[in-house]
Design a protein around this motif. Structure first.
Motif, short mmCIF file in Angstrom:
data_model
loop_
_atom_site.label_atom_id
_atom_site.label_comp_id
_atom_site.label_asym_id
_atom_site.label_seq_id
_atom_site.Cartn_x
_atom_site.Cartn_y
_atom_site.Cartn_z
N PRO A 35 -32.26 64.48 102.30
CA PRO A 35 -32.51 64.35 102.86
C PRO A 35 -33.43 63.21 103.17
N PHE A 36 -34.17 62.91 103.90
CA PHE A 36 -35.10 61.00 103.97
C PHE A 36 -36.06 61.43 104.78
N ASP A 37 -36.44 60.50 104.55
CA ASP A 37 -37.58 60.44 106.06
C ASP A 37 -37.89 59.37 106.37
N ALA A 38 -38.67 58.61 107.70
CA ALA A 38 -38.76 57.57 108.59
C ALA A 38 -39.21 57.38 109.09
N ARG A 39 -40.29 56.15 109.52
CA ARG A 39 -40.71 56.00 110.61
C ARG A 39 -40.21 56.24 111.66
N THR A 40 -40.60 56.60 112.85
CA THR A 40 -40.22 56.41 114.33
C THR A 40 -40.24 54.75 115.19
#
Length: 124
Positions: free
Chosen positions: A32-37
């Motif tokens: 898993p990882f998070d980002a900004r669109t």
């Protein structure tokens, strides 16, 4: 073997069925990882913790619902309609990308996703 990832954005969730490329496998392993669109026409892209420089089946013109990896920006790109680079109305990337999968369901659902939204990428 079919693998998929989930894109969780706000109260929306999208499933992406990954293909059998090495790049798709690297993306699955990185989750898993998070980002900004980021929005670019009817394409949403975001930087991911994957660094693959070799294109696999690289191309610029895609179909609505296709998901690709853009090596120049180390980004996952979701195409749901025309982009500023499009000719003839088909989604077109700014430069060659590696197709890594396809959204399950109606790609027009991505119209609800905007710029700078948090996206959580998870394995189902």
């Amino acid at each position: 073997m079919s693998r998929s990832i989930l894109l969780l954005i706000g109260d929306l969730d999208f499933e992406v069925e990954l293909n059998d490329t090495d790049t798709a496998n690297a993306i699955w392993l990185a989750a898993p990882f998070d980002a900004r669109t980021n929005a670019w026409g009817e394409e949403i892209y975001f930087e991911i913790p994957v660094d693959v420089t070799r294109l696999e089946n690289g191309r610029k013109v895609l179909e609505p619902g296709e998901v690709a990896y853009w090596p120049t920006g180390r980004a996952l790109c979701v195409f749901y309609g025309p982009t500023p680079a499009s000719k003839d109305g088909a989604p077109e990337a700014i430069s060659d990308v590696t197709p890594v999968g396809r959204l399950l369901g109606d790609p027009r659902r991505f119209e609800a996703v905007g710029d700078r939204m948090k996206v959580m990428v998870r394995r189902p």
